[in-house]
Each structure stands twice: as C-alpha cells, then as structure tokens.
Design an enzyme around this catalytic site. Structure first.
Site, short mmCIF file in Angstrom:
data_model
loop_
_atom_site.label_atom_id
_atom_site.label_comp_id
_atom_site.label_asym_id
_atom_site.label_seq_id
_atom_site.Cartn_x
_atom_site.Cartn_y
_atom_site.Cartn_z
N ASN A 148 0.84 -1.20 0.00
CA ASN A 148 0.00 0.00 0.00
C ASN A 148 0.87 1.25 0.00
O ASN A 148 2.00 1.21 0.49
CB ASN A 148 -0.92 0.00 1.23
CG ASN A 148 -2.16 -0.83 1.02
OD1 ASN A 148 -2.72 -0.85 -0.07
ND2 ASN A 148 -2.60 -1.53 2.05
N CYS A 170 -5.02 -7.27 -3.66
CA CYS A 170 -5.59 -6.93 -2.36
C CYS A 170 -6.54 -8.06 -1.98
O CYS A 170 -6.95 -8.85 -2.83
CB CYS A 170 -6.33 -5.60 -2.46
SG CYS A 170 -7.01 -4.95 -0.92
N HIS A 171 -6.89 -8.16 -0.71
CA HIS A 171 -7.86 -9.17 -0.30
C HIS A 171 -9.17 -8.56 0.18
O HIS A 171 -9.97 -9.21 0.84
CB HIS A 171 -7.27 -10.08 0.79
CG HIS A 171 -6.52 -9.35 1.85
ND1 HIS A 171 -5.23 -9.64 2.18
CD2 HIS A 171 -6.88 -8.31 2.64
CE1 HIS A 171 -4.81 -8.84 3.14
NE2 HIS A 171 -5.80 -8.02 3.43
N HIS A 200 -9.84 -0.25 -2.59
CA HIS A 200 -10.39 0.15 -1.31
C HIS A 200 -11.63 1.02 -1.44
O HIS A 200 -12.34 1.23 -0.45
CB HIS A 200 -9.35 0.87 -0.43
CG HIS A 200 -8.33 -0.04 0.14
ND1 HIS A 200 -7.43 0.37 1.11
CD2 HIS A 200 -8.04 -1.34 -0.09
CE1 HIS A 200 -6.64 -0.64 1.45
NE2 HIS A 200 -6.99 -1.69 0.72
#
Length: 446
Positions: A148, A170-171, A200
């Site tokens: 990030n 990303c998870h 996000h």
C-alpha cells in the site's frame, strides 16, 4: 522450475500464506522461493517457517535467502512485493502524531489522506528500483504487488516502467464477501458478485444469492438494527460505516469501515465525537495493530522455532492462483489493480482501477466494466484526484503537488483550511527526512 522472488520476506505471516498457497498446486512443484529482506533476523525466521511448511506439505521446493534484492530477482518468474518503507517507527508514528497536532485524526493512514500520501512518497521510489532490476534481470517476470498505497503504487509503476508486467493485489473483495456471508447467514461460496472501482473504494455492483439480489436484505437489516452483526474479521471494528454509505449511495464498499471512514468527509469531524461513537470509528487503529502485532511476534517466532511442522492451510490471496493459471493455462478470475486502458471507461485513463481479470498463459487480462453508477464514479474521482497528484509529484519531482494532493483529500479538506494543510505537509516532509525521495526532503525548522 518456477522461481518466486519475495521482496520483503520479513513479513513472515504474509510470506507463510503465499508459500503455503503455492505448495497446494502440483504444477508449481519444485518451485524455488528466493526470500529477500534487509532485516536478517526476520529473514531467517521466514526461511525457517517456509522450510517447515515445505516439509509438512511433502512437496519438492527450495528456499534461498538473501539481503541482496538483485540476487533474489535474477531469473525470477514471479516477484511478490510486501514491504513497508520506514516501518512502524518512525514512519507510521510520524504519519499519525503530526496530523493529530493539527486536529486531523486517522484510522489506518495507508491508502489515502496525509498518511497514504506520505507512504506513497516513501514507497514508490523503491518499487521503481524493483521494477528497474526486473527489467534487467527477469524481464518476463510478473510483479504481484501487495504494497500500500495500492492505487498510487500501481499507477506510478506504469508511468515509469510501462513494460514491466505487474498487477496490484488486495484481499478486500474476498474479505468483504466473507463478512457479508457472515452477516446474512449464507455460505460464502454461494454468493455471486461483480465489483469495480479503485482499490479500497470499489463497490459491489451485483450481489446475489441463487439469482436474487442481496441488497434488500442488507438495507432491511441495517434499518431494523439487526445488521451489521458483531465483526467476523476485526472484532473491535464494527462495520457501521459501510452500511451507512450503502444506505445513501446504494452499494456496498469493498474495504472495511475503519478504512472507508477516513476516505470520505462524513464520519471523522472535529467536535463531532457523536459520529465517532455512533459509527464506531476506530481512531488510531493502525498504530494499535502495529503495537499488538509486534508484541505478539516474539511468542509466534518462538512457537515456529520449536514446532516440528507448520500446518499449511490455503489462504484466499490471489498470488498462487495467478501463478498456477499462468503456468497451466487453466483460466482463473481475480480482482486486479491495473492502469485503466479502457476497462473502466467512466474513470480516467491511466488511473489504477480494480476490475475482474482473467488469468491464463496470456497473463492478466482485465474485463470491461462500463456501468458504474454516477454517484459511485463521483466518489471514486475524489480518490483518484489525490492519487494522480501524488503520482505527478513523484514522476515530475514536483513538491508542490504533494501539497496539492493533501488539499484535495476529502477528509483532510473537510477538517483543515489551506494554510493548515500546507503547514501540516511541511511538517510531515521535514519529519520524514531522507526516507523520502530527494525532491521532497525539507530541512527541519530550527
């Protein structure tokens, strides 16, 4: 045989997940894990974990360790990045403590806001060094980028090294599906979904179970107070922010409430602690996690040293699935962050966007999502504004764009005026010193 370079292998738990995942795939038998970190103790601990995982799996695989990035990358097929420049101390402490002096409070501070901006300035130059080494030492390798701020990193990599294969991973999508399944008492494997946006701040455009939309149940549960349930993944972080945003914008966000609260101007406000309380916003959450994880690590490291075997359970990270799909040509769908080349036509070209991607021998191929609703596009643009200015600051070596990025940040701009923002950014730049690229270094005031 497949060579997997892991840059930042001292992130032992994450490394364990990826190595364990790889060991589940017969097509990756015989892989070499080239673990690299600058912290020799953490590197040795990670190597110990990796070797015990291999022993438990019964697979044929090798582990190499090095503090030399170029040595790890030489001949690699895949490059996993998972490092944090500046660490918890001093960088994360700086990112939280100085803004608080101005009355600017954060929760995670690693994606957007002044914390995300500073992390981007620290991180991108080293990602560029990794990409430069890849172009020389393993030009056909694919970078699986887990660092990030994801969108800033992905965008900046493409600007400077467009020919290096990369995808930001990303998870958040997988985690959110698990949380929604928990809230609705449904098997997660039965939920069908389609997501798009920026990392996000992507949204579930479709969310169904056996052909029926799950949105009516989510809205009804939120309105009658039965949802959200007690959190599944982050026990002290109630999930109210995402439900409130869904109630007003119509769609559910992929990232956690503690993250989303600081990406928007609506939840963290000076003099409005009622909002903090009502929506259970966990201020200073990331520093708390860092302290807890560091305190726990010594016990975990001791346990790893003394146990004979380490159980390996497949995680829901995409890295090993990508490797297997590319090696076997068995298609697999992931959610990947890539520069926008038209796969999200409502968002700016070049911006890092997150959409479904098919993976096979041909690499990572994004699908087109052209039906993001106008209100979501508008929210995503507020994130892209900040990301673009940070990328422009880095690529053009223009320090003023660092200030501009902070001025355009939704949460920062809702709390501080222009002069406060300029002074805050100056203080942050000065405090970070030589952890920043040379163009952004300021001398501390006497």
């Amino acid at each position: 045989m497949t060579r997997i370079a892991f840059i930042g292998a001292g992130s032992t738990i994450f490394m364990k997940n990826i190595v364990g995942d790889v060991l589940h795939f017969p097509a990756l038998e015989g892989a070499t894990f080239a673990l690299m970190d600058i912290n020799e103790q953490r590197l040795e601990e990670s190597a110990l974990v990796a070797r015990k995982l291999i022993a438990a799996s019964g697979r044929d695989a090798q582990v190499e360790t090095t503090t030399d990035q170029r040595r790890a990358l030489a001949g690699a097929d895949f490059v996993v990045t998972a490092f944090q420049i500046g660490g918890y101390e001093p960088s994360t402490v700086i990112d939280f403590d100085i803004p608080k002096q101005y009355g600017l409070r954060q929760t995670i501070g690693d994606t957007l806001g002044v914390g995300g901006i500073m992390r981007g300035l620290r991180t991108v130059p080293h990602l560029w060094r990794v990409a430069a080494d890849m172009a020389e030492l393993c030009p056909d390798a694919t970078m699986l980028q887990y660092v990030n701020p994801m969108a800033i990193n992905t965008w900046a990599l493409a600007e400077r090294y467009p020919h290096v294969k990369q995808v930001g991973l990303c998870h958040s999508v997988q985690n959110t599906v698990e949380e929604l399944a928990h809230d609705l008492d449904l098997p997660k494997d039965e939920i069908r979904y389609r997501v798009a946006g920026v990392n996000h701040v992507a949204f579930f455009l479709d969310l169904t179970h056996k052909g029926r939309s799950l949105y009516p149940a989510l809205h009804e549960g939120y309105r009658n107070g039965s949802l959200p349930k007690a959190p599944l993944l982050m026990p002290r972080c109630a999930n109210k922010v995402r439900y409130e945003v869904m109630e007003h914008l119509g769609y559910f966000c992929t990232e956690s409430s503690e993250h989303l609260a600081e990406y928007v101007p609506w939840f963290i406000k000076d003099g409005r602690d009622d909002l903090i309380d009502s929506f259970s916003v966990p201020l200073d959450e990331y520093p708390k996690r860092c302290v807890e994880q560091m305190a726990d690590w010594s016990d975990q490291a001791k346990a790893y040293r003394t146990t004979k075997e380490i159980e390996f359970v497949k995680s829901h990270e995409f890295a090993a699935e990508i490797m297997n799909a590319m090696v076997t040509n068995q298609p697999y769908t992931i959610y990947g962050n890539l520069p926008n080349r038209g796969q999200a036509p409502q968002l700016p070209i070049g911006a890092a966007v997150e959409v479904p991607c098919m993976v096979d021998h041909n690499g990572i191929q994004p699908s087109v999502v052209d039906d993001i609703t106008p209100q979501l596009v508008a929210l995503m643009r507020t994130q892209i504004n900040v990301q673009e200015l940070v990328v422009r600051a880095l690529v053009d070596e223009e320090i003023e764009h660092v200030y501009h990025a902070a001025m355009m940040d939704p949460h920062t701009a809702a709390e501080l005026d222009l002069r406060q923002i300029r002074n805050l950014v100056t203080d942050l730049l000065a405090a970070h010193g030589d952890m920043l690229p040379e163009f952004a270094r300021l001398k501390k005031a006497a």
